[in-house]
Design a protein around this motif. Sequence first.
Motif, PDB file in Angstrom:
ATOM      1  N   LEU A 393      45.767   7.346  76.503  1.00 44.81           N
ATOM      2  CA  LEU A 393      45.673   7.739  77.912  1.00 44.81           C
ATOM      3  C   LEU A 393      45.514   6.515  78.803  1.00 44.81           C
ATOM      4  N   GLY A 397      47.978   5.344  81.719  1.00 42.20           N
ATOM      5  CA  GLY A 397      47.526   5.048  83.070  1.00 42.20           C
ATOM      6  C   GLY A 397      47.927   3.662  83.529  1.00 42.20           C
ATOM      7  N   CYS A 661      43.578   7.892  83.892  1.00 39.79           N
ATOM      8  CA  CYS A 661      44.993   8.220  83.790  1.00 39.79           C
ATOM      9  C   CYS A 661      45.414   9.206  84.883  1.00 39.79           C
TER      10      CYS A 661
END
Length: 756
Positions: A393, A397, A661
Amino acid sequence: MRAEGLPRLGLWTAALVALLAVAWPRFELSYDLGLFLPAPRTADQRVLVERLGEAPGARFLLLAVPDDPDRIRGLIESLEADDAIERVLSDLSPAPDHPPEPLWSHRFLLSDMDWTSEGLREALETRLGELSLGADPALEALVAGDPALVSLDLLDRLAPPAGAPWRTDDGRRVLVAVSQAPAFDLGGQERAVQAVRASLSDTFPAAEPVTLSGAGVFGVTLRDTIRSEATWRSLGASAAILVVLLLAYRSLPVLVLAALPLLAGLVCGFAAVALAFGSVHGITLAFGFTLLGIAIDYPLHYLSRARVDTAAGALRATWPTLRLSALSTGLAYLALVAGGAEGMAQLGVFSGIGVLAAAATTRWLLPGLVTGSVASLSSSPSPRLRILAPALLVVLGLGAVWAGPAGPWWSSDLAALSPVPAERLAEEGRLRQATGAPSLRYQVVIEDTTAEAVQARGEALEAVLDAARSEGLIEGFRTGSTLLPAAETQARRQAAIPSPAELDARLAAATLGLPFSTAAFAPFQTAAERTRSLPLLGPNAYTGTPLESALAQHLYRAGTTREKASGNAGDKDRWVLLATLRGEPDARARSDLEALLANRLPEARLVDLREASSALVTDYRQRTLRVLGGVLLAIAVLLTVGVRPGRAAWSLGVVLAAVFCTAALLRGAVGPLDLYHLTGLLLVAGIGLDYALFLGKADRGGSLHAVSACAASTVAAFGILAASHIPALHSLGSAVALGSALCFLSAWWGSRPAPA
């Protein structure tokens, strides 16, 4: 349901009914979006928030109609005959016989006049030259009562600048209908809007280009929008949750049992807001229903476990984790109270109290009603996947940050939070500009503890601003001192009025050799004598008159319009006098103006409302970020106490990675994030922790089923809110829907069983 649980169900029902009975008398539904504005932290921000509802033109309904003078005059007559309209401003409006009250009766207290024989003669010679240009009965009558025309001088200082076109770029004529109702009275504003629309439809065929704009139009439309959105999106979110549960459990008894904690959460959340705030905002109800869809997680966790365990065994297996999740989520929601915006505080109280009530109902009511059990299941998550899930994640991001647009992460534009479309605001601005209305950006502010104190300084401010205009620093200004000079000044002017005998002698000397008779000025002499004994004007003297709004725009007791409407005017020992500047001085002129004020009137300050609004948003964001940090720290402490260190670290990792994220993906999609996005991220933290705690258990029998149902219902419900046209609902809905999906995916993938 088990029969032995029915007495407890009866007590639970009675308690909810009693709570509603206590809270209902306090219930009042609100549609004021000002509740969602950040609380002001500085004096300039306070002025900004106080003036949002009573800025110059807050009661103006702006019309653009075809340029047909005869029909426009008929429209003006029709509107002014309606009780909802105070008056209509137009370059075609017939000139009144004399200025409105109390300006006319107090004209000699509102302006300096030379009462000497020489001064009166000079005024009469000037009037003689004007009257010689042609017979004008209206002017003759006005001169008879006011030979120096001080009343017209006052009106000139209040009127728009000369040269205002009163035309749009396409040649239509602009009119301003002033509503009787104040800006915050949406019922009165609605009657005014309906009156204008009815008169327009009677005067101009539907095919002709007609525009109606203004704060009243926006307010009424917004109220109707919020009412509609609160109803239909609440129903839509509830329907989405119902569909998900039907697909997940395919059992009506399960739905009934799951609804009990949700009902408790709704009643307790509603009662808490009604008792704490005295009103409940429509957005709070709409969003609160959806937020409490998260509260259904708790019965689902228990009921899913009960599918594979006994009722008592399901409680032992789920309650420790459920308790920790509820405390952490409730803390995250209640933290919204610390943000400083009452609307957000309502959301936090409604949802925080609601999830705690739902958790309590799950713990102490459901076990006595559940029947049936099967064998327990368990699985062990893969350590490798547990570590990789949050990391992926973070990588996603970072990729969104790298590929996203350049610029700031956060928006500091308060106007961006307005639900009024930008094109409608721009149109309203063009119509205002056509009437010569002043710029709303710059205000010169004086504050003190009494009205008299600010009035006295206001006269000094007029002298300073006159000097600034002479130096070309500003185009012009308006100030409350024009309508309400200090009592000392009024008393001095009153004392200067000669006695009847003395005035008669001075008039005789002034008219000597002029084609005027002293008897022609009997109205002037009568008015002068009456003025000698008139009570001095105070702040309430204009209440109920056409000039009430003109004074209220520039002199007021501290407190927002909402506080005043409720009888709670905030800091009641503070009075504020404003001078509104025409035009927008450039950087150099602004610097020179600030220097001039500092040298000649240090207690006055120049306020840039655009800068104040940006600072207001920035301060709120910083407070919310600090709250978010504090919530995460508190959650970390709870986790340290409640679960093993490894599980606590992984759960926090899932939450932080999902929040980061979500923020990165939203910024890449919509640009700088607003305050509602930030609030949504705070809620995502609570949701993500719930998923991570339940899916991170070594023995997670039934948890995957429950969390899957919870995530699906949350994403569906908040996805419906994300489609809203109201910024608060759209931003909150999109942040929570996306964040919930990412939290689930990370927690699920990181908790998958190790391969055989």
